[in-house]
Design an enzyme around this catalytic site. Sequence first.
Site, short mmCIF file in Angstrom:
data_model
loop_
_atom_site.label_atom_id
_atom_site.label_comp_id
_atom_site.label_asym_id
_atom_site.label_seq_id
_atom_site.Cartn_x
_atom_site.Cartn_y
_atom_site.Cartn_z
CG ASP A 17 -30.84 -12.77 18.68
OD1 ASP A 17 -30.04 -12.66 19.53
OD2 ASP A 17 -31.00 -13.69 18.27
CE LYS A 115 -30.01 -14.76 20.82
NZ LYS A 115 -30.08 -15.57 19.86
CB CYS A 160 -33.92 -14.93 20.34
SG CYS A 160 -33.45 -16.30 19.83
#
Length: 222
Positions: A17, A115, A160
Amino acid sequence: MTDITLDQNRDLLLVVDLQNDFCSGGALEVPEGERVVPVINRLIPAFANVGATQDWHPVGHSSFASQHEGKAPFETTEMPYGTQVLWPDHCVQGSRGAAFHDDFQLDACQFIVRKGFRKTIDSYSAFYENDGETTTGLSGYLRERGITRLFMTGLALDFCVFYSALDGRREGFEVVLINDATAAIDLNGSREAALWQMEDKGVVMTESTNILRTVAPEVQGA
Ligand SMILES: [Zn+2]
């Protein structure tokens, strides 16, 4: 700390990310998140296998506080799959905030796992959504490529990256966390808790220099 020698047949650099919304000025900024970008760019040439994840939410995603009356960002709510932290609207599909940081060497990534695209369920982990059951397919993909060891980098360390590292262990991979290539949101002590739990589950902690020292100077980059 001891050096880690890479095995190019089985090692993967996973960049989690590294998106505008998680960097300074973004909708869900990790303090100084962008400082990991040059560290990750230096690591990329040292790896034969590189992949990334991308938080990728539809408008009105259920993890957004704006969808829950009377709730503010960073409060929690109960979802069918358990307690969920509510976030500011972030990483909306196709938005500038969802795009990768401009300086990140995205071209080096061989795959991108998106995701959080199902409206009713959040997904922190690169492997499983937050119900702990719905898979992203990443394990199977990595196994077919012969990957057995994951080097974790990116944002945010305590969400994450953390859940991806734990799920990586659960899926039977060796997992190494490259500390200086991650940064934390640190919500109510979440950074310390994440580090402790990762270590408890056998995640190896290291720094980028312990890896870069072992590769040829021409690979070490700038
Ligand atoms: Zn998200």
